[in-house]
Design an enzyme around this catalytic site. Structure first.
Site, PDB file in Angstrom:
ATOM      1  N   GLU A  14       0.871  -1.146   0.080  1.00  0.00           N
ATOM      2  CA  GLU A  14       0.168  -0.023  -0.015  1.00  0.00           C
ATOM      3  C   GLU A  14       0.869   1.060  -0.053  1.00  0.00           C
ATOM      4  O   GLU A  14       1.763   1.459   0.969  1.00  0.00           O
ATOM      5  CB  GLU A  14      -0.723   0.073   1.244  1.00  0.00           C
ATOM      6  CG  GLU A  14      -1.633   1.251   1.537  1.00  0.00           C
ATOM      7  CD  GLU A  14      -2.223   1.440   3.045  1.00  0.00           C
ATOM      8  OE1 GLU A  14      -1.906   2.382   3.426  1.00  0.00           O
ATOM      9  OE2 GLU A  14      -2.650   0.320   3.370  1.00  0.00           O
ATOM     10  N   CYS A  48      -2.269   8.470   4.464  1.00  0.00           N
ATOM     11  CA  CYS A  48      -2.072   7.985   2.941  1.00  0.00           C
ATOM     12  C   CYS A  48      -3.444   8.006   2.034  1.00  0.00           C
ATOM     13  O   CYS A  48      -3.515   8.257   0.911  1.00  0.00           O
ATOM     14  CB  CYS A  48      -1.556   6.768   2.690  1.00  0.00           C
ATOM     15  SG  CYS A  48      -2.479   5.311   3.274  1.00  0.00           S
TER      16      CYS A  48
END
Length: 260
Positions: A14, A48
């Site tokens: 990720e 994020c």
């Protein structure tokens, strides 16, 4: 990643990127502003999946900007950098990087900072240039660039012209607009009429695509990512598929036909 590769261990990676937030002209602007500010300023923007930049229809841009300012004030008061619920920037190096983003930009609200406390008041930037530093890398902080658009095709072009984002957020009740955005833009995951909350449910896989990552996890999807599904075919002995064998007449022709 390198250690996993040596052992051939499955991984999910990720990353992040510039996750767009899109507000169409039919959106509930007050509610949209609250949810955008929530998503952008959680942990002072250092997540994020935070909305990185905002694309808003020009017909409602001014109204949304006012609603964003009001939501910031409602959540964090007149001086957010002094509010106990408002986070600080993780390091001095990261703080200095964010301050540089503010230089030579049209700041319509916020942007004041306390270097000793590593705090930056939430800043809204109006119409930055696509080639400016703030639009060339992930912000990862409490700065929100706002850019107006006229058509959904403009939005699709803007987002498609850049690396695939980890998240995308769309505020609209128009089904056709939802279909256009979801079918034509590649992104890891996201929300319609909200921000961040797609990561709060264990029933949705979470992960990136392209430059924003590979694989996905959360709930049962985590189990699948790190497990191997052993595949076994149990064949019958009651009959045989004779045309698969090299000696079969017309076997190759039949197999080619089946594979079309």
């Amino acid at each position: 990643w390198g250690a996993a590769a040596k052992q051939l261990i499955p991984v999910t990676l990720e990353l992040g990127g510039k996750s767009p937030c899109i507000v169409h002209k039919d959106a509930d602007l007050k509610l949209a502003a609250q949810r955008i500010v929530f998503g952008k300023l959680t942990n002072a923007g250092q997540t994020c999946i935070a909305p990185d930049y905002l694309l808003v229809h020009k017909d409602v841009k001014s109204e949304l900007m006012r609603a964003l300012k009001q939501s910031i004030q409602t959540f964090y008061g007149e001086e957010p950098e002094n509010h106990p619920a408002y986070g600080k920037i993780i390091s001095e190096r990261h703080f200095e990087r964010l301050i540089r983003f503010l230089q030579n930009e049209n700041i319509v609200t916020g942007g004041t900072y306390q270097k000793d406390a590593l705090k930056i008041a939430p800043a809204i930037i109006d119409e930055p240039d696509w080639e400016s530093p703030i639009m060339l890398e992930e912000i990862f902080g409490p700065i929100l660039p706002v850019i107006g658009y006229e058509t959904i095709e403009d939005v699709i072009h803007m987002v498609q012209s850049r690396p695939k984002p980890l998240a995308l957020y769309l505020f609209t009740n128009e089904k056709t607009v939802q279909r256009h955005i979801l079918s034509r833009i590649s992104f890891g995951g996201g929300c319609i009429n909200d921000t961040l909350m797609h990561t709060a449910t264990p029933y949705l896989p979470f992960g990136g695509v392209g430059e924003s990552g590979i694989g996905s996890y959360h709930g049962h999807h985590s189990f699948k990512t790190f497990s191997h599904e052993k595949s076994v075919l149990k064949q019958t002995n009651l009959f045989d598929i004779s045309f698969r064998y090299p000696s079969s007449k017309n076997g190759l022709r039949i197999i080619k036909k089946l594979l079309r």
